[in-house]
Enzyme design. Sequence first.
Site, PDB file in Angstrom:
ATOM      1  N   ARG A 234       0.961  -1.144   0.039  1.00  0.00           N
ATOM      2  CA  ARG A 234      -0.027   0.065  -0.072  1.00  0.00           C
ATOM      3  C   ARG A 234       0.764   1.430  -0.002  1.00  0.00           C
ATOM      4  O   ARG A 234       1.969   1.222   0.768  1.00  0.00           O
ATOM      5  CB  ARG A 234      -0.905  -0.034   1.286  1.00  0.00           C
ATOM      6  CG  ARG A 234      -1.856  -0.886   1.169  1.00  0.00           C
ATOM      7  CD  ARG A 234      -3.111  -0.503   0.065  1.00  0.00           C
ATOM      8  NE  ARG A 234      -4.180  -1.503  -0.154  1.00  0.00           N
ATOM      9  CZ  ARG A 234      -4.555  -2.588  -0.720  1.00  0.00           C
ATOM     10  NH1 ARG A 234      -3.362  -2.778  -1.838  1.00  0.00           N
ATOM     11  NH2 ARG A 234      -5.437  -3.270  -0.771  1.00  0.00           N
ATOM     12  N   ASP A 258       4.448  -0.256  -6.907  1.00  0.00           N
ATOM     13  CA  ASP A 258       3.084  -0.564  -7.564  1.00  0.00           C
ATOM     14  C   ASP A 258       2.140  -0.014  -7.204  1.00  0.00           C
ATOM     15  O   ASP A 258       1.111   0.033  -7.399  1.00  0.00           O
ATOM     16  CB  ASP A 258       3.112  -2.234  -7.631  1.00  0.00           C
ATOM     17  CG  ASP A 258       1.734  -2.686  -8.427  1.00  0.00           C
ATOM     18  OD1 ASP A 258       1.799  -2.271  -9.704  1.00  0.00           O
ATOM     19  OD2 ASP A 258       0.913  -3.271  -7.654  1.00  0.00           O
ATOM     20  N   GLU A 263      -2.523   7.496  -4.985  1.00  0.00           N
ATOM     21  CA  GLU A 263      -2.666   7.118  -6.237  1.00  0.00           C
ATOM     22  C   GLU A 263      -4.131   6.858  -6.861  1.00  0.00           C
ATOM     23  O   GLU A 263      -4.608   6.663  -7.942  1.00  0.00           O
ATOM     24  CB  GLU A 263      -2.601   5.210  -6.152  1.00  0.00           C
ATOM     25  CG  GLU A 263      -3.295   4.574  -5.391  1.00  0.00           C
ATOM     26  CD  GLU A 263      -2.818   3.153  -5.553  1.00  0.00           C
ATOM     27  OE1 GLU A 263      -1.711   2.736  -5.188  1.00  0.00           O
ATOM     28  OE2 GLU A 263      -3.810   2.135  -5.603  1.00  0.00           O
ATOM     29  N   HIS A 295      -0.628  -0.056  -9.735  1.00  0.00           N
ATOM     30  CA  HIS A 295      -1.325  -1.244  -8.919  1.00  0.00           C
ATOM     31  C   HIS A 295      -1.676  -2.321  -9.643  1.00  0.00           C
ATOM     32  O   HIS A 295      -2.784  -2.531  -9.880  1.00  0.00           O
ATOM     33  CB  HIS A 295      -2.515  -0.512  -8.387  1.00  0.00           C
ATOM     34  CG  HIS A 295      -2.880  -1.181  -6.965  1.00  0.00           C
ATOM     35  ND1 HIS A 295      -3.218  -0.309  -5.855  1.00  0.00           N
ATOM     36  CD2 HIS A 295      -2.952  -2.338  -6.586  1.00  0.00           C
ATOM     37  CE1 HIS A 295      -3.394  -1.059  -4.959  1.00  0.00           C
ATOM     38  NE2 HIS A 295      -3.291  -2.410  -5.340  1.00  0.00           N
TER      39      HIS A 295
HETATM   40  P1  NAD Z   1      -1.760 -11.435   4.928  1.00  0.00           P
HETATM   41  O1  NAD Z   1      -2.846 -10.833   5.766  1.00  0.00           O
HETATM   42  O2  NAD Z   1      -1.742 -12.681   4.671  1.00  0.00           O
HETATM   43  O3  NAD Z   1      -0.395 -10.960   5.416  1.00  0.00           O
HETATM   44  C1  NAD Z   1       0.132  -9.555   5.947  1.00  0.00           C
HETATM   45  C2  NAD Z   1       1.125  -9.885   7.133  1.00  0.00           C
HETATM   46  O4  NAD Z   1       1.608  -8.606   7.579  1.00  0.00           O
HETATM   47  C3  NAD Z   1       0.540 -10.864   8.383  1.00  0.00           C
HETATM   48  O5  NAD Z   1       1.628 -12.074   8.403  1.00  0.00           O
HETATM   49  C4  NAD Z   1       0.498  -9.837   9.341  1.00  0.00           C
HETATM   50  O6  NAD Z   1       1.262 -10.366  10.768  1.00  0.00           O
HETATM   51  C5  NAD Z   1       1.704  -9.003   9.002  1.00  0.00           C
HETATM   52  N1  NAD Z   1       1.735  -7.592   9.818  1.00  0.00           N
HETATM   53  C6  NAD Z   1       0.505  -7.094  10.250  1.00  0.00           C
HETATM   54  N2  NAD Z   1       1.177  -5.985  11.085  1.00  0.00           N
HETATM   55  C7  NAD Z   1       2.663  -5.792  10.795  1.00  0.00           C
HETATM   56  C8  NAD Z   1       3.356  -4.788  11.228  1.00  0.00           C
HETATM   57  N3  NAD Z   1       2.912  -3.921  12.144  1.00  0.00           N
HETATM   58  N4  NAD Z   1       4.468  -5.019  10.814  1.00  0.00           N
HETATM   59  C9  NAD Z   1       5.079  -6.313   9.967  1.00  0.00           C
HETATM   60  N5  NAD Z   1       4.322  -7.005   9.751  1.00  0.00           N
HETATM   61  C10 NAD Z   1       2.888  -6.898  10.127  1.00  0.00           C
HETATM   62  O7  NAD Z   1      -1.754 -10.549   3.552  1.00  0.00           O
HETATM   63  P2  NAD Z   1      -1.307 -10.727   2.316  1.00  0.00           P
HETATM   64  O8  NAD Z   1      -2.140 -11.238   1.481  1.00  0.00           O
HETATM   65  O9  NAD Z   1       0.011 -11.207   2.364  1.00  0.00           O
HETATM   66  O10 NAD Z   1      -1.335  -9.014   1.632  1.00  0.00           O
HETATM   67  C11 NAD Z   1      -0.381  -8.272   2.147  1.00  0.00           C
HETATM   68  C12 NAD Z   1      -0.886  -6.749   1.756  1.00  0.00           C
HETATM   69  O11 NAD Z   1      -0.602  -6.884   0.347  1.00  0.00           O
HETATM   70  C13 NAD Z   1      -2.126  -6.381   1.741  1.00  0.00           C
HETATM   71  O12 NAD Z   1      -2.578  -5.865   3.043  1.00  0.00           O
HETATM   72  C14 NAD Z   1      -2.343  -5.383   0.759  1.00  0.00           C
HETATM   73  O13 NAD Z   1      -2.217  -4.234   1.160  1.00  0.00           O
HETATM   74  C15 NAD Z   1      -1.289  -5.740  -0.343  1.00  0.00           C
HETATM   75  N6  NAD Z   1      -1.775  -6.291  -1.531  1.00  0.00           N
HETATM   76  C16 NAD Z   1      -1.399  -5.549  -2.655  1.00  0.00           C
HETATM   77  C17 NAD Z   1      -1.855  -5.945  -4.106  1.00  0.00           C
HETATM   78  C18 NAD Z   1      -1.339  -5.220  -5.218  1.00  0.00           C
HETATM   79  O14 NAD Z   1      -1.904  -5.448  -6.397  1.00  0.00           O
HETATM   80  N7  NAD Z   1      -0.272  -4.368  -5.472  1.00  0.00           N
HETATM   81  C19 NAD Z   1      -2.515  -7.047  -3.977  1.00  0.00           C
HETATM   82  C20 NAD Z   1      -2.849  -7.754  -2.799  1.00  0.00           C
HETATM   83  C21 NAD Z   1      -2.612  -7.389  -1.676  1.00  0.00           C
END
Ligand code: NAD
Length: 329
Positions: A234, A258, A263, A295
């Site tokens: 994000r 990305d 954005e 994105h």
């Molecule tokens: P997920 O919930 O499986 O994993 C997130 C991880 O971050 C978890 O292990 C959690 O414990 C950890 N976390 C939470 N707070 C934290 C902190 N303060 N410090 C460090 N780690 C912390 O989520 P995911 O499916 O792996 O997705 C991760 C992120 O990717 C989403 O939140 C979303 O913002 C982003 N995303 C981007 C796209 C894109 O197209 N660019 C697509 C999907 C998701």
Amino acid sequence: MKIAVFSTKTYDKDYFETYNKDYGFSFSFYETTLNSDTANLTKGYDIVCVFVNDIVDDTTIKILAKHGIKLIALRCAGFNNVDVEAAKSHSIKIVRVPAYSPEAVAEHAMALILTLNRKTHKAYNRVREGNFSLKNLIGFNLHNKTVGVIGTGQIGATFCNIIKSFGCNVIAFDVKENESLKKSGVSYTSLDDLFKQSDIISLHCPLNEHTKHIINKDSLELMKKGVMIINTSRGALINTADVIESLINKKIGYLGIDVYEQEENLFFEDLSEHIIQDELILRLMSFPNVLITSHQAFFTKEAMIEITTTTLQNIQAFMSGEPLVNEVI
Ligand code: NAD
């Protein structure tokens, strides 16, 4: 029940129309984003379906509640753009697509790293113009480099496994450690230590009050000179002004993003005939060592099928009163 879909692009409509044949739901597709100015469009609907840049804040939710909206169906994983407490207070349920394709995003992070490092985007343009020179195209071996991964959930863990296969030493920080990653050789460390040790840092944590601007003046100060920073999570994980400063003073050697904090006014649109007013993105676009994609990390055929079918299943479960397995609570 009638469903209003916001931020619709032709590809969203195509996938929904294809897979809705099994459900027969009544969809209306709006190109506009949902926010407090457009929320009046939801009159007469029961469900809204939204994406990453729709702003479903307290004001928007009050209007949704007034119109009798009962469900917000996110067709993405992150829900930082929805005021969950406000929805709860109006008894509006929220569902999301928690893991449509971690591989899609992790592979895109890898694409940003390889492109920035080996400069294939520049080589492609050069060769098309008959310029076969290698000047300034030098990269570095990924083998033996230290890669710091912040957030080792679905996407971060997938990314760890990909980058490990390049022979990198992978270190990680997460509030919850992943035991199977540890067994495979990923070592968890403190955030400060990760900043100090990493040649490449890849962000895979959600955006929340703890992670907002996790990349800032202070954390940049700890990093190695020439560090590569990759953000496919994000935009607001990065303080853009601080990062620009560090690109100017060459602390950051490479930046691949990305996502971008502002954005919602830019990404997913063709603005090639417009005058872009956002000074920060214009500055970022001017650096030779910055690569920006809009994105698109999620955007694979496999992910689109998963997003569409899970959203349809979430709506089906809500309509038939079944348990909401993908509810945001
Ligand atoms: P997920 O919930 O499986 O994993 C997130 C991880 O971050 C978890 O292990 C959690 O414990 C950890 N976390 C939470 N707070 C934290 C902190 N303060 N410090 C460090 N780690 C912390 O989520 P995911 O499916 O792996 O997705 C991760 C992120 O990717 C989403 O939140 C979303 O913002 C982003 N995303 C981007 C796209 C894109 O197209 N660019 C697509 C999907 C998701």
